[in-house]
Design a protein around this motif. Structure first.
Motif, short mmCIF file in Angstrom:
data_model
loop_
_atom_site.label_atom_id
_atom_site.label_comp_id
_atom_site.label_asym_id
_atom_site.label_seq_id
_atom_site.Cartn_x
_atom_site.Cartn_y
_atom_site.Cartn_z
N SER A 31 -15.69 -7.27 56.21
CA SER A 31 -17.02 -7.17 56.81
C SER A 31 -16.93 -7.46 58.30
O SER A 31 -15.96 -8.07 58.78
CB SER A 31 -17.98 -8.16 56.15
N MET A 34 -16.67 -11.24 58.94
CA MET A 34 -15.34 -11.75 58.61
C MET A 34 -14.33 -11.40 59.71
O MET A 34 -13.51 -12.23 60.10
CB MET A 34 -14.89 -11.19 57.25
N GLU A 263 -19.81 -16.33 54.38
CA GLU A 263 -18.78 -15.62 53.60
C GLU A 263 -17.58 -16.52 53.34
O GLU A 263 -17.03 -16.55 52.25
CB GLU A 263 -18.31 -14.37 54.37
N TYR A 267 -15.65 -17.69 49.92
CA TYR A 267 -14.24 -17.33 49.76
C TYR A 267 -13.37 -18.56 49.52
O TYR A 267 -12.46 -18.56 48.70
CB TYR A 267 -13.77 -16.57 51.01
#
Length: 334
Positions: A31, A34, A263, A267
Motif C-alpha cells: 500500500s 506501507m 497497518e 502486521y
C-alpha cells in the motif's frame, strides 16, 4: 503500444504512490502508506540557504528519491535508474522500454504537466509519475495524484522531464528489473520506524526534524521585521504550498504516516502502534490549522488574521506534539 494491464490507483503522494502502483504491477502488493513508512518518508526540514523560487525551502518529507531507494533496498527490489544528457536520448530510451511493455517511472516538473489544473502548476521539479505506453502519438500516463489514467503530448513530456531549476530532473527514469513476489515486511517496517525516529529527533543540525520546526517557528515570529511584510507573505506562501503540495504536504504526510502505523500495528501485532497512529493524526490537524491561519495572513484578511507571533506559537505547538510522538514511537519494542 500500451500496457493495458497496468492498474492505476489514486494515492495521496506521488513518490509513494508510484512505488505502490509500479510494484503492484509486478505482483508485489504494497500500500502507499506501507511504502511511505518503510521508506521513512516522514521528515521536516527548513533550509534558509536553499532557495526554491527565490524563497527558503521547507520540506515535510524526506528528500525526493529517498523513499524509493529505501523501499527497494529493504524489500530486495532491483531497479534500473537512468538520467540523460539530452532530451533526444531520454525520449529514445523511454520509447524503447515502454515498447517492451515495461511501465516506467519518471521524474518531472509539475509546471509542464498539462493535465494539472493551472493553480497546481508551479515549478516543483520532483514529481513522480508512470508512463506505461504510447498511443496515437500521446504517452499514456498513470499519475498517482490524479483520479484516472491520462495522457500527455511528447513536447510537454520533454519539458517536464528536462525542466531547468533545482533539482533538475535530467530526464530521470526508473523501472524494476527484479521484484520478489513475496516478502516479509516485518524487518523493513522496523528499520523504517527506527530511521524516522532518528531523523526527527537526533540529527544534530538545528534545521531538521523537531529542531527544524522550532527553528522555523523562531524565524516566523520575526517575519514582520525580517524579511519584512511584503516578502514575509511570499515566504509564508511557500511554507503553505510545500505543506499542502498537490493535496498531500505537511499535514497530509502526517495522516499518511498514521495510516502506515495502523497497518504496521496489525502486521506486527503491536496495538500500541495503533494508539500512536491516532495521536499523530492530531498532529496533522495542528499543521492544518497552522496552514489555514497562515493562508489568511497571506491573503491579508486583517479582520480575522493572526499575528506572526501567533503563527510562531502554532509551529511551536506542532514541534512539541511531534517530539512527544516520536519519543513514544522510539520506545516501542518492535
Amino acid at each position: 503500444m500500451s500496457n493495458s494491464s497496468f492498474q492505476h490507483h489514486q494515492t495521496a503522494h506521488c513518490e509513494s504512490g508510484v512505488i505502490s502502483n509500479l510494484l503492484g504491477h509486478y505482483g508485489l502488493q504494497i500500500s502507499e502508506p506501507m511504502a511511505f513508512g518503510i521508506g521513512a518518508g516522514i521528515f521536516f526540514g527548513h533550509l534558509p540557504f536553499v532557495k526554491v523560487n527565490g524563497v527558503p525551502g521547507t520540506t515535510y518529507r524526506i528528500w525526493p528519491g529517498a523513499i524509493f531507494q529505501r523501499v527497494c533496498k529493504r524489500l530486495g527490489i532491483k531497479m534500473e535508474i537512468e538520467r540523460f544528457s539530452s532530451p533526444e536520448k531520454g525520449m529514445e530510451a523511454l520509447d524503447k522500454i515502454i515498447g517492451e511493455g515495461v511501465p516506467v517511472g519518471l521524474l518531472s516538473s509539475v509546471y509542464y504537466l498539462p493535465y494539472f489544473p493551472p493553480s497546481y502548476r508551479f515549478h516543483f521539479n520532483a514529481h513522480n509519475l508512470v508512463v506505461y505506453g504510447k498511443e496515437d502519438g500521446q504517452y499514456l500516463v498513470s499519475d498517482p495524484v490524479m483520479e484516472t489514467l491520462t495522457t500527455i503530448d511528447p513536447e510537454s513530456l520533454v519539458q517536464a522531464r528536462f525542466a531547468k531549476g533545482f533539482p533538475a530532473p535530467k530526464g530521470k527514469m526508473y523501472y524494476p528489473v527484479d521484484v520478489p513476489t513475496s516478502v516479509s515486511f516485518k524487518l523493513p517496517i522496523k528499520a523504517g520506524i527506527e530511521q524516522a525516529c532518528h531523523y526527527m529527533l537526533k540529527i544534530p543540525v538545528p534545521l531538521f526534524g523537531v529542531k527544524g520546526i522550532r527553528y522555523l517557528a523562531k524565524k516566523v515570529a520575526n517575519y514582520a521585521e525580517k524579511p519584512g511584510d511584503r516578502k514575509a507573505t511570499l515566504y509564508l506562501g511557500n511554507i503553505i504550498r510545500m505543506q499542502e503540495e498537490i493535496g498531500t504536504g505537511g499535514a497530509g504526510f502526517r495522516f499518511l504516516y498514521s495510516a502506515f502505523l495502523q497497518e504496521a500495528a496489525e502486521y506486527l501485532n503491536k496495538p500500541e502502534l495503533s494508539k500512536l497512529a491516532t495521536e499523530f493524526t492530531a498532529t496533522g490537524d495542528l499543521w492544518r490549522n497552522f496552514a489555514f491561519s497562515a493562508g489568511r495572513v497571506c491573503k491579508s484578511r486583517s479582520a480575522d488574521a493572526v499575528s506572526y507571533k501567533e503563527l510562531s506559537e502554532m509551529l511551536q505547538q506542532c514541534a512539541a506534539s511531534e517530539e512527544v510522538f516520536f519519543r513514544k514511537l522510539a520506545q516501542v519494542k518492535l
